[in-house]
Design a protein around this motif. Structure first.
Motif, mmCIF file in Angstrom:
data_model
loop_
_atom_site.group_PDB
_atom_site.id
_atom_site.type_symbol
_atom_site.label_atom_id
_atom_site.label_comp_id
_atom_site.label_asym_id
_atom_site.label_seq_id
_atom_site.Cartn_x
_atom_site.Cartn_y
_atom_site.Cartn_z
ATOM 1 N N LYS A 1 44.166 50.847 52.134
ATOM 2 C CA LYS A 1 44.087 49.464 52.632
ATOM 3 C C LYS A 1 43.380 48.535 51.660
ATOM 4 O O LYS A 1 43.592 47.330 51.686
ATOM 5 C CB LYS A 1 43.320 49.441 53.973
ATOM 6 C CG LYS A 1 44.131 49.959 55.166
ATOM 7 C CD LYS A 1 43.383 49.723 56.468
ATOM 8 C CE LYS A 1 42.048 50.424 56.476
ATOM 9 N NZ LYS A 1 41.658 51.063 57.732
ATOM 10 N N CYS A 2 42.477 49.107 50.835
ATOM 11 C CA CYS A 2 41.662 48.306 49.921
ATOM 12 C C CYS A 2 40.698 47.373 50.651
ATOM 13 O O CYS A 2 40.281 46.356 50.100
ATOM 14 C CB CYS A 2 42.539 47.493 48.963
ATOM 15 S SG CYS A 2 42.914 48.371 47.441
ATOM 16 N N VAL A 3 40.372 47.701 51.892
ATOM 17 C CA VAL A 3 39.387 46.895 52.613
ATOM 18 C C VAL A 3 38.290 47.834 53.122
ATOM 19 O O VAL A 3 38.552 48.690 53.959
ATOM 20 C CB VAL A 3 40.023 46.139 53.814
ATOM 21 C CG1 VAL A 3 38.959 45.343 54.558
ATOM 22 C CG2 VAL A 3 41.141 45.230 53.337
ATOM 23 N N THR B 1 34.841 46.594 45.164
ATOM 24 C CA THR B 1 34.774 45.736 46.350
ATOM 25 C C THR B 1 34.732 44.266 45.977
ATOM 26 O O THR B 1 34.548 43.401 46.834
ATOM 27 C CB THR B 1 33.520 46.058 47.204
ATOM 28 O OG1 THR B 1 32.346 45.836 46.403
ATOM 29 C CG2 THR B 1 33.548 47.493 47.695
ATOM 30 N N GLU C 1 36.120 40.767 45.201
ATOM 31 C CA GLU C 1 37.327 39.976 45.511
ATOM 32 C C GLU C 1 38.495 40.885 45.920
ATOM 33 O O GLU C 1 38.307 41.787 46.720
ATOM 34 C CB GLU C 1 37.669 39.064 44.326
ATOM 35 C CG GLU C 1 36.569 38.024 44.090
ATOM 36 C CD GLU C 1 36.679 37.311 42.758
ATOM 37 O OE1 GLU C 1 37.753 37.374 42.126
ATOM 38 O OE2 GLU C 1 35.689 36.689 42.341
ATOM 39 N N ASP C 2 39.687 40.627 45.362
ATOM 40 C CA ASP C 2 40.843 41.469 45.711
ATOM 41 C C ASP C 2 41.179 42.436 44.572
ATOM 42 O O ASP C 2 42.331 42.807 44.388
ATOM 43 C CB ASP C 2 42.046 40.582 46.036
ATOM 44 C CG ASP C 2 42.417 39.677 44.864
ATOM 45 O OD1 ASP C 2 41.596 39.573 43.909
ATOM 46 O OD2 ASP C 2 43.515 39.090 44.872
ATOM 47 N N HIS C 3 40.154 42.797 43.807
ATOM 48 C CA HIS C 3 40.409 43.631 42.625
ATOM 49 C C HIS C 3 40.975 44.999 42.975
ATOM 50 O O HIS C 3 41.768 45.551 42.206
ATOM 51 C CB HIS C 3 39.140 43.757 41.784
ATOM 52 C CG HIS C 3 38.750 42.467 41.136
ATOM 53 N ND1 HIS C 3 37.624 42.325 40.365
ATOM 54 C CD2 HIS C 3 39.350 41.252 41.158
ATOM 55 C CE1 HIS C 3 37.539 41.069 39.936
ATOM 56 N NE2 HIS C 3 38.571 40.402 40.411
ATOM 57 N N CYS C 4 40.574 45.529 44.139
ATOM 58 C CA CYS C 4 41.113 46.845 44.528
ATOM 59 C C CYS C 4 42.625 46.770 44.656
ATOM 60 O O CYS C 4 43.338 47.601 44.098
ATOM 61 C CB CYS C 4 40.481 47.300 45.837
ATOM 62 S SG CYS C 4 41.216 48.820 46.480
ATOM 63 N N SER C 5 43.118 45.749 45.349
ATOM 64 C CA SER C 5 44.582 45.658 45.509
ATOM 65 C C SER C 5 45.267 45.307 44.196
ATOM 66 O O SER C 5 46.473 45.492 44.044
ATOM 67 C CB SER C 5 44.941 44.661 46.608
ATOM 68 O OG SER C 5 44.256 43.455 46.429
ATOM 69 N N LYS C 6 44.484 44.814 43.234
ATOM 70 C CA LYS C 6 45.041 44.581 41.894
ATOM 71 C C LYS C 6 44.949 45.835 41.023
ATOM 72 O O LYS C 6 45.218 45.779 39.823
ATOM 73 C CB LYS C 6 44.307 43.425 41.217
ATOM 74 C CG LYS C 6 44.697 42.057 41.781
ATOM 75 C CD LYS C 6 43.944 40.946 41.075
ATOM 76 C CE LYS C 6 44.411 39.580 41.548
ATOM 77 N NZ LYS C 6 43.427 38.533 41.187
#
Ligand SMILES: *[C@@H]1O[C@H](CO)[C@@H](O)[C@H](O)[C@H]1NC(C)=O
Ligand SMILES: *[C@@H]1O[C@H](CO)[C@@H](O)[C@H](O)[C@H]1NC(C)=O
Length: 164
Positions: free
Chosen positions: A74-76, A104, A106-111
């Motif tokens: 999920k990256c959250v 954790t 910003e949205d770096h995980c999903s990137k």
């Protein structure tokens, strides 16, 4: 004539020499950042218990959080306790199994700033005495200086036994 006790001592020393743990710098020179494929980085690498992961990044640009599989997907992360932010975070792989790490920030995980690895039990140290002529070869980097020393001592003891 070399005593049996001496030879036994050498044998025990050889068996007891632990294999060296490896430090894995995540992403190598690229470090921990957006734009690196960490799946690709981990492909073909072996991770063992006692090895360490080192996450390198300019402080504040990323973080490192150990998560579970679903959170990784999920990256959250709802629970960020234990998040690492030093920019030079070292994690010792304490147990075998699958391990998930994400940033954790910003949205770096999903990137793509996320890493999944599988840690294996540390391999049993394998005492494989080499023929004496191979001992001096500089190419055998997997043999620690201490191990080489032990092997040389063992070889000398065997020669003494044969020729005395
Ligand atoms: C990363 O590399 C893996 C293995 O080559 C590939 O399957 C995956 O699609 C890549 N991911 C991205 C985001 O390019
Ligand atoms: C949050 O994570 C920490 C470390 O993984 C864990 O010890 C703690 O129990 C977790 N808290 C909750 C509420 O799940």
């Amino acid at each position: 004539m070399a005593s049996k006790a001496f030879l036994i001592t050498i044998f025990v020393a050889m068996v007891a020499v632990p294999s060296m743990a490896t430090q894995h710098i995540v992403g190598e020179d690229a470090g921990w950042k957006v734009g690196v494929n960490y799946t690709l980085w981990a492909t073909g690498k072996k991770f063992y218990v006692e090895d360490t992961l080192m996450f390198m990044y300019p402080q504040g640009s990323q973080s490192v959080l150990k998560v579970d599989g679903p959170t990784f997907q999920k990256c959250v992360a709802t629970n960020t306790s234990g998040v690492l932010t030093s920019g030079k975070d070292v994690i010792t792989l304490a147990k075998p199994g699958k391990k998930w790490y994400i940033s954790t920030v910003e949205d770096h995980c999903s990137k793509g700033v996320k890493l999944v690895i599988t840690v294996s039990e540390a391999p049993a140290p394998t005492p494989t005495p080499l023929p004496p002529q191979e001992l001096g070869s500089s190419g055998t980097s997997e043999i620690s200086p201490f191990k080489s020393f032990v092997l040389i001592v063992a070889a000398v003891a065997v020669f003494k036994m044969i020729f005395s």
